[in-house]
Structures are given as C-alpha cells and as structure tokens.
Design a protein around this motif. Structure first.
Motif, PDB file in Angstrom:
ATOM      1  N   GLN A 134       0.824  -1.219   0.000  1.00  0.00           N
ATOM      2  CA  GLN A 134       0.000   0.000   0.000  1.00  0.00           C
ATOM      3  C   GLN A 134       0.854   1.264   0.000  1.00  0.00           C
ATOM      4  O   GLN A 134       0.494   2.282   0.588  1.00  0.00           O
ATOM      5  N   ARG A 135       1.979   1.189  -0.705  1.00  0.00           N
ATOM      6  CA  ARG A 135       2.866   2.338  -0.865  1.00  0.00           C
ATOM      7  C   ARG A 135       2.724   2.905  -2.269  1.00  0.00           C
ATOM      8  O   ARG A 135       2.554   2.154  -3.235  1.00  0.00           O
ATOM      9  N   TYR A 335       9.038  -0.348   6.467  1.00  0.00           N
ATOM     10  CA  TYR A 335       8.722  -0.652   5.072  1.00  0.00           C
ATOM     11  C   TYR A 335       8.483   0.614   4.237  1.00  0.00           C
ATOM     12  O   TYR A 335       7.973   0.531   3.119  1.00  0.00           O
ATOM     13  N   LEU A 336       8.826   1.764   4.777  1.00  0.00           N
ATOM     14  CA  LEU A 336       8.566   3.052   4.120  1.00  0.00           C
ATOM     15  C   LEU A 336       7.082   3.216   3.776  1.00  0.00           C
ATOM     16  O   LEU A 336       6.722   3.875   2.801  1.00  0.00           O
ATOM     17  N   ARG A 337       6.215   2.649   4.619  1.00  0.00           N
ATOM     18  CA  ARG A 337       4.766   2.828   4.408  1.00  0.00           C
ATOM     19  C   ARG A 337       4.392   4.245   4.847  1.00  0.00           C
ATOM     20  O   ARG A 337       4.694   4.654   5.975  1.00  0.00           O
ATOM     21  N   TRP A 338       3.721   4.965   3.974  1.00  0.00           N
ATOM     22  CA  TRP A 338       3.475   6.390   4.231  1.00  0.00           C
ATOM     23  C   TRP A 338       2.275   6.835   3.409  1.00  0.00           C
ATOM     24  O   TRP A 338       2.207   6.574   2.207  1.00  0.00           O
ATOM     25  N   GLU A 339       1.331   7.474   4.070  1.00  0.00           N
ATOM     26  CA  GLU A 339       0.127   7.971   3.389  1.00  0.00           C
ATOM     27  C   GLU A 339       0.016   9.468   3.631  1.00  0.00           C
ATOM     28  O   GLU A 339       0.118   9.945   4.765  1.00  0.00           O
ATOM     29  N   ASN A 340      -0.216  10.198   2.555  1.00  0.00           N
ATOM     30  CA  ASN A 340      -0.271  11.657   2.631  1.00  0.00           C
ATOM     31  C   ASN A 340      -1.727  12.141   2.745  1.00  0.00           C
ATOM     32  O   ASN A 340      -2.553  11.793   1.905  1.00  0.00           O
ATOM     33  N   PRO A 341      -2.057  12.931   3.776  1.00  0.00           N
ATOM     34  CA  PRO A 341      -1.207  13.480   4.837  1.00  0.00           C
ATOM     35  C   PRO A 341      -1.328  12.741   6.165  1.00  0.00           C
ATOM     36  O   PRO A 341      -0.847  13.237   7.184  1.00  0.00           O
ATOM     37  N   THR A 342      -1.971  11.569   6.161  1.00  0.00           N
ATOM     38  CA  THR A 342      -2.275  10.866   7.420  1.00  0.00           C
ATOM     39  C   THR A 342      -1.026  10.633   8.256  1.00  0.00           C
ATOM     40  O   THR A 342      -0.998  10.904   9.467  1.00  0.00           O
ATOM     41  N   THR A 343       0.021  10.115   7.615  1.00  0.00           N
ATOM     42  CA  THR A 343       1.231   9.766   8.360  1.00  0.00           C
ATOM     43  C   THR A 343       1.960  11.012   8.854  1.00  0.00           C
ATOM     44  O   THR A 343       2.478  11.045   9.975  1.00  0.00           O
ATOM     45  N   ASP A 355      10.591  13.460  10.279  1.00  0.00           N
ATOM     46  CA  ASP A 355      10.286  12.180   9.637  1.00  0.00           C
ATOM     47  C   ASP A 355      11.249  12.009   8.471  1.00  0.00           C
ATOM     48  O   ASP A 355      11.389  12.911   7.637  1.00  0.00           O
ATOM     49  N   SER A 356      11.921  10.860   8.414  1.00  0.00           N
ATOM     50  CA  SER A 356      12.860  10.588   7.325  1.00  0.00           C
ATOM     51  C   SER A 356      12.403   9.403   6.473  1.00  0.00           C
ATOM     52  O   SER A 356      13.217   8.609   6.017  1.00  0.00           O
ATOM     53  N   THR A 357      11.090   9.298   6.262  1.00  0.00           N
ATOM     54  CA  THR A 357      10.536   8.208   5.465  1.00  0.00           C
ATOM     55  C   THR A 357      10.607   8.474   3.971  1.00  0.00           C
ATOM     56  O   THR A 357      10.703   7.539   3.169  1.00  0.00           O
ATOM     57  N   LEU A 358      10.582   9.735   3.558  1.00  0.00           N
ATOM     58  CA  LEU A 358      10.255  10.064   2.177  1.00  0.00           C
ATOM     59  C   LEU A 358      11.359   9.801   1.165  1.00  0.00           C
ATOM     60  O   LEU A 358      12.082  10.678   0.700  1.00  0.00           O
TER      61      LEU A 358
END
Length: 473
Positions: A134-135, A335-343, A355-358
């Motif tokens: 779901q990325r 897993y670099l799972r990230w949802e914009n802007p929820t996360t 946050d250093s996921t992006l």
C-alpha cells in the motif's frame, strides 16, 4: 484527477517564505499578484522578481502533468548539474524564460508552485495505484515517468532563483550550504538469533547452513541465543552496532538508529521488545557514544496516529528509564509505508521532530525533489506542521536487492550510490543514506558502505549554515 485550490494561498506563501529564508539566509516577502504571479521582494528595496503561477497544475494530485525542459545556458544562466532543467507542469515554455522588467525580473515558470507540489507530495494525495504494501511506488511518479527522479529538481530551480536574486541585489550575501552525509539504520533485526522462538531459530539456522553457507554463524546460533540475555552477543552477525558507530566516528558522522516499539503485524514486525535488557544496554551504548536513537513505527501504524503516538511514548519512556535525553526525536516508517497526509499528521501529533521516510522503496532518488531538510506542510488542510522532513535519498536494499534494482554489491552498485551522492554534492545538499544494521553479512557489503562514506561530512541544521554569495552565471 484530484485538484485542490491550495496554491498560492497565504498559508503556502508564508511556508515558502520560511523555506526560502532557510535556503538563502534572508527574509524575502512573497505576495500573490492577483493570481497571475507571485512577487518576491526584499524589505527596503523597490525591486522585485515576478514569478508566474500555475494554480491549476500544481494543485493536482495525479502524475499526468505536462512536462518540458529548459536549457538555462542558452539564456545566460547556470544549470548546477550542467544539463537542461526538467520543468514539470510546463508544456510550451516562453522564450526567454527569465526576462528583465523595469522593476527587476520576471520568471515565466512557476518554480515556487513546483516546490510546493514536490515538497508537500501533493502528487500522492488520495492515490489508489499502490503496491502490495500500500505504498505509492516510485515507478508511478511523474518524476520517474519523465526521467528526473534521480535529480534534485527543486534544488536545481532554487539555484537558478538564487542567481536571479544575486543579479537583482548583487551586494546581498546569500547563505552557502555545505555538502554532507547523513546515515541512519532501521533496526528491524538487532540480533540474528537472540530474540527468536525455538521454531524461528531452527528456520534461520537452516537457511544459514543450506542457503547462505554461513556455517560458523549457524553453528554458534544456540550459544548466541543463550548468551543474549543482558547484551547482544559479539558473534551475532546482525550485531554490527559498534562497527557502524566506529565507521561513522571515523568520518565525523552521527549514526541514527531507529527502533521498532510495537507489533502490529507478526510476520513483518520485529521479534524484540525495547524493554529487553539487551536492547536497553544497546540504547545506553548508542547514547553514550553520542549517536542518535529514533522511532521505527511498526508495519500497520502508518494510517493509525494513535498507534504511532503510543509507540513513540514507549520509546521515550524506555529511554527516560535509562537516563537517555535527546533534544530531538525522529525516525522513519517501517517498510517506508506512508500515506499523505495521514502519516505526516501522526508524526506531528506524536510530538516528533522529524520524519525521514520520504524516499521510494523501489527506486532511489529525490522523491521530494530535494536533498535538503525542510519544514513539513499539510496539502489537504493547507497548513504548516510542527515537523521537519529529512528526505531519504537511498536505501541499500533498493539498489542492491533483486526485488528492486538488483545491482549487487560491486562496482555497479557503487556507481549508482556515487551518482546520487554527487548530485547532492552539486547542490550542496545532504545525502541521506539508509543502511540496515542487519545488511552486513559479507565483507563486500562492509567495503561498499565504507566506500560510499569516503570524504563524508555531517549534516547541520539550516540555521547553522554560513552566509556567502552564490556563484553567478
């Protein structure tokens, strides 16, 4: 197509003023000139730079924007990479793109809209074309489709804007940034055997014997398991923490270690608890050596702000019990799972500093179009967040592993890391590298990691950068 009328709102312009102040070292003013352009001015000066705006294009949440390119040198300007600049959102660019006016200059490309669109990840809002985790995948992005994912396109355009600023205000000293490297390590597996169940340790031993041919490691596995109660065993293949800190210290760097503090997916999350005596001892050792501790929220938390907050609180509590105090707390999603802007909102609500996921899991490069840390902005609520973004440029698995690029551990992989590093260096940015502590099974991996860090310098906060003039075209 999903369009949101957020650009150029006053909140966005205020946020961009903050961003430009960090980049150039001066407080410029941005004013909407009736929807056709944004006026960039300097307090006390009558001169100004008018920058065309494209409110429709850069409010879109899709990857089907038009695309053009601009040869800066043909108009007497300098491209920091020595190549034509990608111009996302452009179709037919005007000639000249940058022209003089009675009051200063006019730029006929919405480079501020581009910065908004890339930095806020407006492109990724409400997307459904996601991968199995779901990325939003890099291969679905506008940048990948048009061949500029491995270029810091926002930094390239801000370098051009810096040249225009210096031509208009030649005596204004602009901030000079220094290239640096930031290394971080997601602690998915701090020990190969120390926290395994009996069934799991037998499975890992079988894999080490039959598939990986790690005969000595498999032979020692029961001994390592029995002797990891108070601290990680030195013979454990995944216990690379002291080596990583030694390597960082030789290069003047600080390593950041991000720990999992929850279990929302039994198959994908860690098998350790932060309260375990061996993990507590590791946290104390990392802190005592001056390195950073951070959070790696568990697999299913990326859409659950309360879960991220609970795991952040758990990490802080364990650290407080061990006498560990830090000025800032950050980390990266598992897993670099990230949802914009929820996360993004979840990290802010958890009181995290950054946050250093992006970065993308499937492709390295500049997901946000930049290699500079910057203040976060919520493109749906249309407001700045009390959070900073540290863009991730490269994860080792993305480049090395067959699941993604599959470049191996040799010269081909080194060239890819070097290309990305050199592009960060060209814009005086920060090359942010993720390398898991459990990805050093072979000498080839250690050698490759050390080669990447050659000549490294630590990243510093924007406020501490020196101020000198930008080189003019």
């Amino acid at each position: 197509m999903n369009a949101r009328k957020t650009w150029p709102s006053r909140a966005v312009l205020d946020w961009l003023e903050h961003l430009l102040a960090e980049r150039y070292g001066h407080a410029f003013s941005l004013q909407d000139s009736g929807g056709a352009s944004v006026r960039l001015s300097l307090p006390g000066s009558p001169a100004a730079i008018e920058i065309d705006t494209d409110a429709t294009t850069f409010a879109r949440a899709d990857s089907n924007l038009p695309h053009a390119s601009w040869a800066a040198s043909r108009e007497g300007w300098h491209s920091v990479l020595g190549k034509p600049l990608p111009a996302p959102g452009g179709s037919r660019l005007r000639w000249p793109l940058i022209e003089t006016t009675p009051g200063g200059y006019r730029i006929h490309y919405d480079l501020l809209g581009l910065a908004y669109w890339m930095l806020t990840r407006q492109e990724e809002v409400d997307r459904s074309d996601l991968d199995v985790h779901q990325r939003f995948p890099g291969t679905a992005s506008h940048a990948f489709r048009h061949g500029y994912l491995e270029r810091p396109v926002v930094d390239e355009w801000l370098h051009v804007l810096g040249q225009v600023i210096q031509r208009l205000w030649p005596h204004l000293p602009l901030r000079q940034h220094r290239f640096a490297i930031r290394v971080s390590h997601d602690v998915d597996r701090p020990s190969r055997y120390g926290f395994c169940s009996t069934r799991a340790i037998l499975r890992v031993m079988a894999g080490d014997l039959l598939k990986r041919r790690y005969l000595r490691s498999a032979w020692l596995a029961p001994w390592v398991r029995l002797n990891s109660r108070l601290m990680l065993h030195p013979a454990d293949l995944d216990n690379t923490f002291d080596w990583l800190m030694d390597t960082s210290e030789r290069h003047g760097l600080t390593s950041a270690f991000y720990f999992i503090c929850g279990r929302t997916d039994a198959r994908r999350d860690a098998d350790y608890e932060p309260e375990h005596p061996a993990i507590r001892e590791l946290l104390r050792r990392i802190h005592a050596r001056g390195h950073e501790i951070g959070l790696h929220p568990s697999y299913a938390t990326y859409q659950r702000p309360q879960a991220i907050a609970a795991e952040a609180a758990r990490l802080r509590r364990v650290c407080a019990e061990e006498g560990i105090v830090q000025d800032a707390w950050g980390g990266r999603m598992h897993y670099l799972r990230w949802e914009n802007p929820t996360t993004l909102r979840a990290w802010e609500q958890a009181g995290m500093s950054y946050d250093s996921t992006l970065g993308y899991a499937d492709r390295p490069g500049f997901r946000c179009g930049t290699c500079f840390e910057y203040p976060a902005f919520d493109p749906v609520a249309g407001r700045p967040l009390k959070l900073r973004i540290r863009p991730l440029i490269a994860m080792e698995e993305t480049i090395l592993e067959p699941l993604y690029m599959g470049l191996g551990r040799g010269e081909e992989a080194l060239r890819k890391f070097a290309e990305l590093r050199e592009r960060c260096q060209a814009v005086s940015g920060c090359f942010t590298l993720l390398w898991h502590n459990s990805m050093f099974d072979t000498q080839a991996e250690r050698t490759l990691y050390q080669q990447i860090l050659q000549g490294a310098a630590p990243c510093v906060p924007p406020a501490r950068a020196a101020t000198v003039r930008l080189s003019r075209a």
